[in-house]
Write a protein that holds these residues in place. Sequence first.
Motif, PDB file in Angstrom:
ATOM      1  N   ALA A 182       5.113 -39.573  15.256  1.00 12.09           N
ATOM      2  CA  ALA A 182       4.784 -41.055  15.781  1.00 12.09           C
ATOM      3  C   ALA A 182       3.290 -41.108  16.049  1.00 12.09           C
ATOM      4  CB  ALA A 182       5.991 -41.332  16.909  1.00 12.09           C
ATOM      5  N   ARG A 183       3.049 -39.931  17.036  1.00 11.12           N
ATOM      6  CA  ARG A 183       1.723 -40.013  17.357  1.00 11.12           C
ATOM      7  C   ARG A 183       0.739 -39.690  16.202  1.00 11.12           C
ATOM      8  NH1 ARG A 183       1.230 -39.099  22.888  1.00 11.12           N
ATOM      9  NH2 ARG A 183       3.226 -38.413  24.001  1.00 11.12           N
ATOM     10  N   ARG A 184       1.044 -39.085  15.316  1.00 17.08           N
ATOM     11  CA  ARG A 184      -0.012 -38.865  14.016  1.00 17.08           C
ATOM     12  C   ARG A 184      -0.046 -40.408  13.554  1.00 17.08           C
ATOM     13  NH1 ARG A 184       2.792 -34.161  12.753  1.00 17.08           N
ATOM     14  NH2 ARG A 184       4.049 -35.269  11.130  1.00 17.08           N
ATOM     15  N   ALA A 185       1.093 -41.269  13.533  1.00 15.42           N
ATOM     16  CA  ALA A 185       0.943 -42.570  12.835  1.00 15.42           C
ATOM     17  C   ALA A 185       0.163 -43.558  13.772  1.00 15.42           C
ATOM     18  CB  ALA A 185       2.556 -43.002  12.563  1.00 15.42           C
ATOM     19  N   ALA A 186       0.433 -43.443  14.925  1.00 15.85           N
ATOM     20  CA  ALA A 186      -0.438 -44.133  15.785  1.00 15.85           C
ATOM     21  C   ALA A 186      -1.764 -44.012  15.658  1.00 15.85           C
ATOM     22  CB  ALA A 186      -0.183 -43.902  17.135  1.00 15.85           C
ATOM     23  N   ARG A 187      -2.296 -42.761  15.253  1.00 17.66           N
ATOM     24  CA  ARG A 187      -3.829 -42.451  15.117  1.00 17.66           C
ATOM     25  C   ARG A 187      -4.263 -42.941  13.961  1.00 17.66           C
ATOM     26  NH1 ARG A 187      -2.305 -37.193  17.941  1.00 17.66           N
ATOM     27  NH2 ARG A 187      -1.687 -36.461  15.884  1.00 17.66           N
ATOM     28  N   ARG A 188      -3.271 -43.153  12.943  1.00 19.90           N
ATOM     29  CA  ARG A 188      -3.632 -43.830  11.788  1.00 19.90           C
ATOM     30  C   ARG A 188      -3.709 -45.418  11.738  1.00 19.90           C
ATOM     31  NH1 ARG A 188       0.074 -42.837   7.713  1.00 19.90           N
ATOM     32  NH2 ARG A 188      -1.487 -43.925   6.182  1.00 19.90           N
ATOM     33  N   ARG A 189      -2.958 -45.691  12.930  1.00 21.58           N
ATOM     34  CA  ARG A 189      -3.020 -47.176  13.146  1.00 21.58           C
ATOM     35  C   ARG A 189      -1.765 -47.881  12.040  1.00 21.58           C
ATOM     36  NH1 ARG A 189      -7.175 -49.938  16.695  1.00 21.58           N
ATOM     37  NH2 ARG A 189      -8.011 -47.944  17.791  1.00 21.58           N
ATOM     38  N   VAL A 190      -0.956 -47.287  11.640  1.00 25.34           N
ATOM     39  CA  VAL A 190       0.099 -47.850  10.867  1.00 25.34           C
ATOM     40  C   VAL A 190       1.508 -48.083  11.553  1.00 25.34           C
ATOM     41  CG1 VAL A 190      -0.834 -46.331   8.880  1.00 25.34           C
ATOM     42  CG2 VAL A 190       0.898 -45.362  10.350  1.00 25.34           C
ATOM     43  N   LYS A 191       2.304 -48.788  11.143  1.00 25.62           N
ATOM     44  CA  LYS A 191       3.389 -49.184  11.944  1.00 25.62           C
ATOM     45  C   LYS A 191       4.505 -48.207  11.471  1.00 25.62           C
ATOM     46  CE  LYS A 191       2.551 -53.899  11.877  1.00 25.62           C
ATOM     47  NZ  LYS A 191       2.945 -55.474  11.481  1.00 25.62           N
ATOM     48  N   ILE A 192       5.681 -47.902  12.332  1.00 22.99           N
ATOM     49  CA  ILE A 192       6.623 -46.737  12.028  1.00 22.99           C
ATOM     50  C   ILE A 192       8.189 -47.446  12.108  1.00 22.99           C
ATOM     51  CG2 ILE A 192       5.074 -45.223  13.019  1.00 22.99           C
ATOM     52  CD1 ILE A 192       6.835 -45.142  15.550  1.00 22.99           C
ATOM     53  N   SER A 193       8.834 -46.742  11.312  1.00 23.59           N
ATOM     54  CA  SER A 193      10.433 -47.242  11.266  1.00 23.59           C
ATOM     55  C   SER A 193      11.094 -45.398  11.492  1.00 23.59           C
ATOM     56  CB  SER A 193      10.671 -47.578  10.013  1.00 23.59           C
ATOM     57  OG  SER A 193      10.834 -46.799   9.161  1.00 23.59           O
ATOM     58  N   THR A 194      12.200 -45.626  12.144  1.00 22.19           N
ATOM     59  CA  THR A 194      12.961 -44.529  12.026  1.00 22.19           C
ATOM     60  C   THR A 194      14.687 -44.724  12.401  1.00 22.19           C
ATOM     61  OG1 THR A 194      12.983 -42.209  13.442  1.00 22.19           O
ATOM     62  CG2 THR A 194      13.045 -44.107  14.624  1.00 22.19           C
ATOM     63  N   GLY A 195      15.337 -43.865  12.281  1.00 22.68           N
ATOM     64  CA  GLY A 195      16.858 -43.996  12.363  1.00 22.68           C
ATOM     65  C   GLY A 195      17.424 -42.762  12.754  1.00 22.68           C
ATOM     66  N   PHE A 196      18.615 -42.576  12.181  1.00 26.29           N
ATOM     67  CA  PHE A 196      19.519 -41.332  12.669  1.00 26.29           C
ATOM     68  C   PHE A 196      19.751 -41.125  13.782  1.00 26.29           C
ATOM     69  CE2 PHE A 196      17.888 -39.770   8.068  1.00 26.29           C
ATOM     70  CZ  PHE A 196      18.914 -40.695   7.303  1.00 26.29           C
ATOM     71  N   ASN A 197      18.835 -40.806  14.763  1.00 23.51           N
ATOM     72  CA  ASN A 197      18.856 -40.337  16.247  1.00 23.51           C
ATOM     73  C   ASN A 197      19.508 -41.430  17.153  1.00 23.51           C
ATOM     74  OD1 ASN A 197      17.653 -37.714  16.133  1.00 23.51           O
ATOM     75  ND2 ASN A 197      15.565 -38.678  15.620  1.00 23.51           N
ATOM     76  N   ALA A 198      19.842 -40.931  18.368  1.00 20.92           N
ATOM     77  CA  ALA A 198      20.606 -41.879  19.097  1.00 20.92           C
ATOM     78  C   ALA A 198      19.543 -42.813  19.564  1.00 20.92           C
ATOM     79  CB  ALA A 198      21.099 -40.869  20.215  1.00 20.92           C
ATOM     80  N   THR A 199      19.976 -43.738  20.149  1.00 18.18           N
ATOM     81  CA  THR A 199      18.796 -45.065  20.622  1.00 18.18           C
ATOM     82  C   THR A 199      17.982 -44.332  21.769  1.00 18.18           C
ATOM     83  OG1 THR A 199      20.594 -46.627  20.097  1.00 18.18           O
ATOM     84  CG2 THR A 199      18.956 -47.400  21.487  1.00 18.18           C
ATOM     85  N   PRO A 200      18.524 -43.672  22.869  1.00 22.09           N
ATOM     86  CA  PRO A 200      17.504 -43.352  23.879  1.00 22.09           C
ATOM     87  C   PRO A 200      16.272 -42.235  23.165  1.00 22.09           C
ATOM     88  CG  PRO A 200      19.852 -43.008  24.595  1.00 22.09           C
ATOM     89  CD  PRO A 200      19.794 -43.360  23.190  1.00 22.09           C
ATOM     90  N   LEU A 201      16.699 -41.518  22.130  1.00 28.09           N
ATOM     91  CA  LEU A 201      16.004 -40.371  21.444  1.00 28.09           C
ATOM     92  C   LEU A 201      14.771 -41.196  20.561  1.00 28.09           C
ATOM     93  CD1 LEU A 201      14.589 -37.985  21.198  1.00 28.09           C
ATOM     94  CD2 LEU A 201      16.502 -37.427  19.211  1.00 28.09           C
ATOM     95  N   ILE A 202      15.334 -42.461  20.124  1.00 25.90           N
ATOM     96  CA  ILE A 202      14.203 -43.249  19.308  1.00 25.90           C
ATOM     97  C   ILE A 202      13.406 -43.907  20.153  1.00 25.90           C
ATOM     98  CG2 ILE A 202      14.223 -45.299  18.021  1.00 25.90           C
ATOM     99  CD1 ILE A 202      16.803 -44.323  16.433  1.00 25.90           C
ATOM    100  N   LYS A 203      13.956 -44.337  21.359  1.00 29.93           N
ATOM    101  CA  LYS A 203      13.016 -45.002  22.516  1.00 29.93           C
ATOM    102  C   LYS A 203      12.015 -44.029  22.642  1.00 29.93           C
ATOM    103  CE  LYS A 203      12.733 -47.361  26.761  1.00 29.93           C
ATOM    104  NZ  LYS A 203      11.550 -46.655  27.277  1.00 29.93           N
ATOM    105  N   ARG A 204      12.199 -42.694  23.082  1.00 30.88           N
ATOM    106  CA  ARG A 204      11.456 -41.573  23.431  1.00 30.88           C
ATOM    107  C   ARG A 204      10.059 -41.585  22.230  1.00 30.88           C
ATOM    108  NH1 ARG A 204      15.605 -39.154  25.925  1.00 30.88           N
ATOM    109  NH2 ARG A 204      16.065 -37.361  24.219  1.00 30.88           N
ATOM    110  N   ILE A 205      10.785 -41.584  21.188  1.00 33.22           N
ATOM    111  CA  ILE A 205       9.680 -41.537  19.695  1.00 33.22           C
ATOM    112  C   ILE A 205       8.783 -42.652  19.749  1.00 33.22           C
ATOM    113  CG2 ILE A 205       9.662 -41.493  17.259  1.00 33.22           C
ATOM    114  CD1 ILE A 205      12.243 -39.957  17.387  1.00 33.22           C
ATOM    115  N   PHE A 206       9.431 -43.926  20.111  1.00 32.63           N
ATOM    116  CA  PHE A 206       8.691 -45.150  19.895  1.00 32.63           C
ATOM    117  C   PHE A 206       7.630 -44.939  21.377  1.00 32.63           C
ATOM    118  CE2 PHE A 206      11.555 -48.091  17.490  1.00 32.63           C
ATOM    119  CZ  PHE A 206      11.273 -47.366  16.389  1.00 32.63           C
TER     120      PHE A 206
END
Length: 261
Positions: free
Chosen positions: A106-130
Amino acid sequence: MGVVLPYYHPARVAEEIGMLDHLTGGRLEIGTAIGVPQELSRLNMTMAEARERNDEIVAFLDAALANRIVSHRGKYFSFSNLRLLPRPLQQPSPPRWTTVISAESARRAARRRVKISTGFNATPLIKRIFDAYREEADTLGFDAGPEYFALRRRVTVAPTRDQARVYAQAVTERLKSFVAEDERLSTQAPDAPAPSGGFTLSDDEFITGTPKEAAQTIIEQCRAVGAGHFLTVLDWSAPLDEVAQAHDLFGREAIPLLRKG
């Protein structure tokens, strides 16, 4: 436009981006991903090679979208003074998306200024990724609002809750069998931090019920992680008549609720 990058020649992808952006009147959005081992094995390609190819193609595409003439020399592809036409209608480029499964990606994507999507993981973990993306964006000086994030889930809907549960059990079994072959899958507790580059298959991945119930769960999860977009596969890999019914129900009854939510 969605592309699993290791499969394609980067110059061809760049040219199609420009063409499709014109054909859609400037409505094109670009989504890229590395792919999964189950797909890559058909090409006798390892995940390590796919990551290398993905990183190289992404670097080329970023340069191609930013410059009229681009040169690239890498491990897998080399070009000199390549002019890609037509240029995208949207400038400096159409919105770009990539799939991530960890805070690091996610941090690498932010450095490229691109938007991100994700799934699979539990909602609290996805919040940490975002949140990792948001933190990186803050250090780079741009505001990453909800429009930068998409939550992806498997949704199973039916006219009744009991019928949806029957369909969902089959979806769950098919998906668990599919991802069991993925070397990145972790068997740890859903809310625990995944190892770098890994993911867990959480119960949150499966949203089940009537269209109204599914819509409420989607809204709750999107609010919890701060996602402005939701991506779904309805009744994943089910028989055609079941999939058609799910799309009809979701379109008529769930989407109006999501638009209000």
